[in-house]
Design an enzyme around this catalytic site. Sequence first.
Site, short mmCIF file in Angstrom:
data_model
loop_
_atom_site.label_atom_id
_atom_site.label_comp_id
_atom_site.label_asym_id
_atom_site.label_seq_id
_atom_site.Cartn_x
_atom_site.Cartn_y
_atom_site.Cartn_z
N CYS A 59 0.82 -1.22 0.00
CA CYS A 59 0.00 0.00 0.00
C CYS A 59 0.85 1.26 0.00
O CYS A 59 0.37 2.34 0.34
CB CYS A 59 -0.92 -0.01 1.21
SG CYS A 59 -0.01 0.09 2.78
N GLN A 120 5.47 -10.45 -11.57
CA GLN A 120 4.86 -11.74 -11.94
C GLN A 120 3.36 -11.69 -11.67
O GLN A 120 2.59 -11.40 -12.56
CB GLN A 120 5.56 -12.89 -11.21
CG GLN A 120 6.96 -13.17 -11.77
CD GLN A 120 7.65 -14.36 -11.13
OE1 GLN A 120 7.02 -15.27 -10.60
NE2 GLN A 120 8.96 -14.39 -11.18
N CYS A 121 2.95 -11.90 -10.40
CA CYS A 121 1.51 -11.74 -10.15
C CYS A 121 1.14 -10.27 -10.18
O CYS A 121 -0.01 -9.92 -10.43
CB CYS A 121 1.10 -12.40 -8.83
SG CYS A 121 1.28 -11.35 -7.37
N CYS A 156 7.71 -9.28 -1.78
CA CYS A 156 7.26 -9.90 -3.01
C CYS A 156 7.36 -11.40 -2.82
O CYS A 156 8.38 -11.89 -2.34
CB CYS A 156 8.13 -9.46 -4.19
SG CYS A 156 7.76 -10.35 -5.72
N GLY A 271 2.99 8.75 14.22
CA GLY A 271 3.19 7.83 13.10
C GLY A 271 2.10 6.79 12.98
O GLY A 271 1.98 6.13 11.95
N ASN A 272 1.33 6.60 14.04
CA ASN A 272 0.24 5.62 14.08
C ASN A 272 0.73 4.19 13.89
O ASN A 272 -0.03 3.29 13.53
CB ASN A 272 -0.83 5.93 13.02
CG ASN A 272 -2.19 5.34 13.38
OD1 ASN A 272 -2.59 5.36 14.54
ND2 ASN A 272 -2.89 4.81 12.41
N MET A 1073 -1.70 -16.45 -12.46
CA MET A 1073 -1.43 -16.10 -11.06
C MET A 1073 0.00 -15.62 -10.88
O MET A 1073 0.53 -15.65 -9.78
CB MET A 1073 -1.73 -17.29 -10.16
CG MET A 1073 -1.14 -18.60 -10.61
SD MET A 1073 -1.88 -19.98 -9.73
CE MET A 1073 -1.36 -21.35 -10.76
N GLU A 1296 7.19 -25.57 -9.94
CA GLU A 1296 7.44 -26.11 -8.61
C GLU A 1296 8.84 -26.66 -8.35
O GLU A 1296 9.34 -26.56 -7.23
CB GLU A 1296 6.43 -27.23 -8.32
CG GLU A 1296 5.00 -26.74 -8.26
CD GLU A 1296 4.02 -27.89 -8.15
OE1 GLU A 1296 3.47 -28.09 -7.06
OE2 GLU A 1296 3.81 -28.61 -9.15
#
Length: 1364
Positions: A59, A120-121, A156, A271-272, A1073, A1296
Amino acid sequence: MSSKMSAEKQGDILCFFINGKKVTENNADPETTLLSFLREKLRLTGTKYGCGGGGCGACTVMLSRLQPATRTITHYSVNACLLPLCQLHGASVTTVEGVGSTKTRLHPVQERIAKAHGTQCGFCTPGMVMSMYTLLRNRPQPTMEDITQALAGNLCRCTGYRPILDGCRTFCQEANCCRANGGEGCCLEGEQSPEEPAHEEKPRLFDTEEFLPLDPTQELIFPPELILMAEAPNPKTLTFRGERSSWVSPSSLEELLQLKARNPDAPLVVGNSNVGPDMKFKGVLHPLLISPTRVTELFEVTRTPQGVWVGAGCSLTEVRSLLDKLLPQLEQEQTGLLRALSRQLGTLGSQQIRNVASLGGNIVTAYPNSDLNPLLAAGNCKVSLLSAAGGRRELPLNQDFFVSFGKTLLKPEEVLVSVFIPFSRKGEFFGAFRQAPRKESSLSTVTSGMRVFFSEGSRVVQDVSIYYGGMGPTTVGATKTCAAIVSRPWDDETLSRAYDVLLDELVLPLSAPGGKVEFRRSLTLSFLFQFHLEVLQNLKEMVKYARQTLPCLIHLSCESYTAPLCVQHVITEEIPEKMQPLPREIHPGLQEFQHVSKDQSDQDPVGRPIMHRSALSHATGEAVYCDDLPATEGELFLALVTSSRAHAKITALDASEALRLPGVVDVITARDVPGRKTRKMSGYEEELLADGEVSCVGQLLCAVVADSRLHAKRGAAAVRVSYEDLPDPVFTSEEAVEKESFFEPRRTIERGDVTKAFGSVDQVHEGELRIGGQEHFYMETQSMLVVPVGEETEFNAYVSTQFPTLMQAAIAETLSIPSNRVTCHVRRIGGAFGGKVVKTAVLACITAVAAWKTNRAVRCVLERGEDMLISGARHPVLGKYKVGFMNDGRIVAADFHYYANAGNMVDESVLVVEKFLLHFDNAYNIPNLRGHAAACRTNLPSNTAFRGFGVPQSLLVVENMVEDVAALLRRPADQIREINMYRGPSVTQYKLEFSPENLRRCWEECKLRSEHAARRRAADQFNRENRWRKRGVAMVPIKYGIAFSEGFLNQAAALVHIYKDGSVLVSHGGTEMGQGLHTKMQQVASRELRVPAAKVYISETSTNTVPNASPSAASCGTDANGMAVQNACQILYQRLEPIRLRNPEGSWESWVQAAFLEKISLSATGFYKGPDLYMDWVKMEGRPYAYFTFGVCCCEVELDCLTGDYRTLRADIVVDIGRSVNPSVDIGQIEGAFMQGLGLYTLEELKFSPSGLLYTRGPSQYKIPAVCDVPLRFNVYLLPDSSNPHAIYSSKGIGEPVLFLGSAAFFAIKDAVAAARSDSGLVGPFSLNSPATPERACLACASPFTQKIPASKPGSFKPWALNI
C-alpha cells in the site's frame, strides 16, 4: 447558536491533494485510513491491501509536505494502511496512478520494473514502484545501498527480487559501474563464460538502451495552495468527528497540554505505527485521538556543548539524518553514541515505518524488545516532560523509567517534548546490537546497548552501562554485571567473570512469552562478548594514536596498584578477530539461456524473453484484481466468525448483539445453506460452517453480512459463542501416532529387500528431521465477489482461485442449482502457490449462500490475519530414517517414515503424502528403498497444497540422510551424492523407466559454473582463519515429476475466436497467477496463427467459455493449456488454408475478411487429452508422471556463529527445462521458487500456542524473504541443448521443482555449523531441524556461550509454543 453547535458536531473540513487534485472531506472519520479512502471512496485501486499492518509495502504511497521553517518540500514513502485520513490535512499524496499510466505516459520506474521482468503476479508492483519513485524524487541518482534500503519494506512472494533490483539498478550511477567508467557494456548484461566464443553475444533478458530517461522536471509540482496553507498565520485547531471517535489536532504546545490534562487517556498519534495496529487488530477503541504533528516544539532540535536535544515528534528517518549531519561536525571521540544510534536506526522497521514513527513514540510505547531504548538508556540520555499542571521535568532514561510492559514513568497528563542525546567523551565506547528473525524490517528478538568509559591511557573501567531489550517485560539493565566489571581491567578474566554474573542476573522463565529462551539468554552473552572484542579493538587503536602523539609514560591505576607503564602495555595480548558486519552488497547476477534459431521468424515470439503481457498494467496499478472490481448497487460485505477453541462442543451461538449494530444486515449459519452443507475430499466430509462441534481454532462458525467492511467486522466481533471443551486435543504428529489418529489410506512403497540389505552393509545409522510448515503468504488474500444475476437463480462469481471449475461446482451444490447457473470468472490472481483451491471453495460457498439469502452482491476479502488463521499452510513433517551404507559411500538400503501434520480436515493431505513416496528417491539409485507415509489428523487448522506438494519436505529428509552418511564417513556430502546418483537407463521405485542423462549434465554444469571446488577450498581456508564466522557450501540436485498422477486432470481445452478485423481472442482453462501462463498462451497463438503477439488478447478465465477445466497446478499449466491453444489455432489456420493458397500475398486481415464472407467459422475449440497417467499403490507401480524436470543448485553462506545470522553469498542454479517457451518467465519462476524455498528452509516459522492458536498471523510475526535475503550473487543457467517430446515446443514445467533447491542454503548453513562445531571438538552427524533459523543455527554451533545455558528438560515446563 444552533449553527455553531452543528459546526462543532460536524467538525472541520479536511483538505489535501491526491495526484495533484484537491480533495475536501466534510466527514473525515478518525478510524478511516488513507488506504480505505483511496480504494473505496476515490476508486484508486492501484494501492493494494496486503496486510493492513504496515508490514508488506503493497500500500506504499508518497506523502509530500512543506516544512515552513526551511521552506523545503519533503517527500517520503508511507504505508497507506497505517496512515489516518485525518493526518493528511495540508499534505499532498501521490499514488501509483499519479506517477504514470499506459493511457498517458509511463514513468521510467514503471517501465523499467516491467521491462526488467520485475513483476509476476503484479500485486506488490505498485508498492515497489512507489518506494522507488519516492527515492528518485529525493535522489535522482541513487546508490545500490539507497535502493535496497528503499525496498526493504516491500515484500514480493513471486519474483525473488532479483529482476526488481536489476530494473532499479539502471538508475544507479555507481562509481564502480563499468559503463560509468567508460566501459563498452554494462555489468547487467552478464559476463563472458570461458567456454563460449568471444564473438558470440549472449541473449539478454532486457535491453537497457530501450529505457526512457529519468527527467525530474516532468514530475508533479507541490500544490501552491498547500504552500499558502502551510504558511498561513495563526493556524487553528482542527477537529474531525467520526462514527465512534474524534480527532483533534492542536496548533500550539499550550493547547496540547490542556487537551492532555482534560483527556489523560487519549493517545497521541504521530506515526500511528502503534495506536493504529492496536485499533485495527485488537479492537481498541479510543473516543479521542490527539495529533500533535502541528506543535512545532515537538520537532525542534537544539545543540548544546554537552549534546543535542531532539524533538520527540521527529521521525526516526529525521533523527538518523540529523545524526549523520552531526557526525562530520564533531570530533571523532564525541560521536560514539551518535554512530551507534545511527546504526540501530538503519535496521529499525522499514523505510516506510521510519518515515512516520517518532522518536518519542518509540520511547513511550516501551516495547520490551525496542532497538533504541537499551542504547538510549546505556548512553545516559534523558527526556523532557511537560504537563499543564506540573510544568517541566527531566527524567533519565534508565531502568527505572521503564516501569512495566508498555508503561513508563510518564504521568497520563504529561507529554514527552524532547530527548537529550549526549556527546561521548574521550575513552568512552558504545556498542549497539540486535538479533531479529530477519535481517531487516523485523522486530528484534534481543537488543542491547552498551557503554564503557576508561580514563585516558588506562584499560581499567571507570564506568560501564549495559542494557538489554527482549529479556523481560521491559528494557532491563544488567546492574550486577556492571558492578562486576567496573574498576577492573578490561580483559578476558574480567569479562569471563561478567558472563557468569550476567547469566544469573538475566533469567527468563522457560515459558516466557516469545519463547526462544535458551537462544535469548545466549545472545546476552554473545552481545557482551562482541562488545568486548570491539572495545579491545578501540583500545588498541587508542594505543596506536597515543604512540603517534604521546610517546611518554602513562600511569595506569586501579585499586590494587599504581605503576608506571609504557603506553603499549595498555593492550599487550593479541586481539581476537575483528567482528565485521556480514557482507551485504548485492551484485548483478547472470541469467543464461539459449538464442532462438537463426531461422526463426522475427515475428515468432516463442523462445524469446517476452515481457509479461500484463507487466505495464501491474506497474501502473491498472491491473484489476478481484477486490478492485467496483462495488455494485446495494453490495454487502461478509466477515467470518471463527472458533476460539481447538476441540469443543458449541453450546450456544448468539448473534443478537451483532444484528443490532449499525449496518449489519444478516448473519449466515449452517441452517441457511439451501443445498449441500459439506464439501467432500478423499472420502471425508468438511462442514462449510461448523454445527455442533469444532475441531480447530479458526474453524468457520458463521458469517456476518453488513453494508461495509468495518460494520461487518464489528458485527463478527459481537457474535457470542459458548463452548464445552472436549478432552485430549491432538496437536503434534507424535500425539497423532500415539493415538492412531490418521486420515486413511496410509501409503507404503518398496523396491528390493530393505530388511535383508541392512544385514549386509558396513554401517547402519538412524536419524530424524522435523520440517516446519509454511504459510503461502500470497500477496492478495482470499478474495471473492458473488453477484446474483437477478433471474432463474443465476450467479456470477468473481473469485481469486486456481480452480474456477471447482468454485462453479461447489457453489452450485451448495445452492442446490445446476452448474450452468453459476459462472466463475478469474481475471488474474495476486499469487496462489496451491493455497487458493480447497479452502477457497468453502469460502466461495459461504459467500454465495449470503448472496442467495439477501439477493444482493456479497464481497468477502479476508484480512491477512484471518487468511493465515483459516486457509491452512504447507504440511509440517516429521521424517525418520534408517540407512545402511558401505564405507566407500554407496548407500545400499534406506527406510523412511513420514508423518505429515494434516490438521483437522483431510483437504489434499492424502495426495500430498503419496507424493512423498513418489519422489523420495530424488536423484539417487538406492537399490533397496522403502517408504511409509501417513497424514496425521490433529486439532490444528487443516493444511493444504503448497508449491511442490510435499516434495520439498520429502526430499529434505532424504538429503539430510545423505549429509549424515557423509558426516559419518568424514567425506564431503557432494561426493556421496555423486556416488549414489542415477546413471544410464534407470528405473524409479514405482518401475518407471527414465534417462538421468540431463540430471548428470546439470550436476556437472553446476560444478563448473559455480566454481565449486575452488569455493570449497576457499571456504575451508576462511573457516580456519575465523573462529566466530564460518562459511558453508552445499550442492543439491532434484528430479521432479511433472503432471497430475490422476490422469483425467491432465486434460485441457481452449476457445479461440478470430474477429473480422484480424484480432484474436484466446480463452483457456488455466488461470494467470503470476506464472506467465497467459503470456505463454499468447506466444503459442502468435506462432500457430503466424500473427504478431500484439494481435492476440486474453481477457480472463471463465467457466462459460471453457468448461470443466482442471486446476492450474502441478507445474503443467503450459503443457496442457498450450497444447489445447495450439490445437484450436491449428484448426483455424487449416480452415484459412484455401484462402491463403488463393491469395498468398494477402494480409492476415484480408484472409480473415474473406473467410467471413465465405461463411468459414472463425471460432474453434481446442482440446488436449493429456497423458494417461496412473499409480497402482497395491502393486506399487505406475506411471504417475509424464517426464522429469532436473535441476542442481550450489549455494554458499556466511554464518555469524554468535547470533545465528547468515547471508547467502552466492547461489548458482542450473535447470533442465527443455526448450524454454519464454526464458524471462521461466528464469523468473526459477528465482522466485528458490527464494520461496530459502524461506521455507531458513526463515519462515509458524508458531502455535499450547491451545492450538496460530500466533504468527501477519508479516510482523511471520517473516518471508525480503530484499535483504537475496543471494549477493544470484546466477541462473538454463541447460542448453535439451529437448522434451512430452510437452509443447519441447519445453518443461518449471513452477514447482526449483523450490526444493532452496534447501542448498539450509545445507550450506549446516555445513557452516559443522565447521563451528569442529572448533569445539564436536564431529559427526548432528540435529538441525528446518527452518534453520538464527536460533537453531546459533544453538547448533555449540559455542562456549550457548554451552553456558542450562538445557531445558521437555515436560518440566509449559512451553510458549507447540513443537509442531
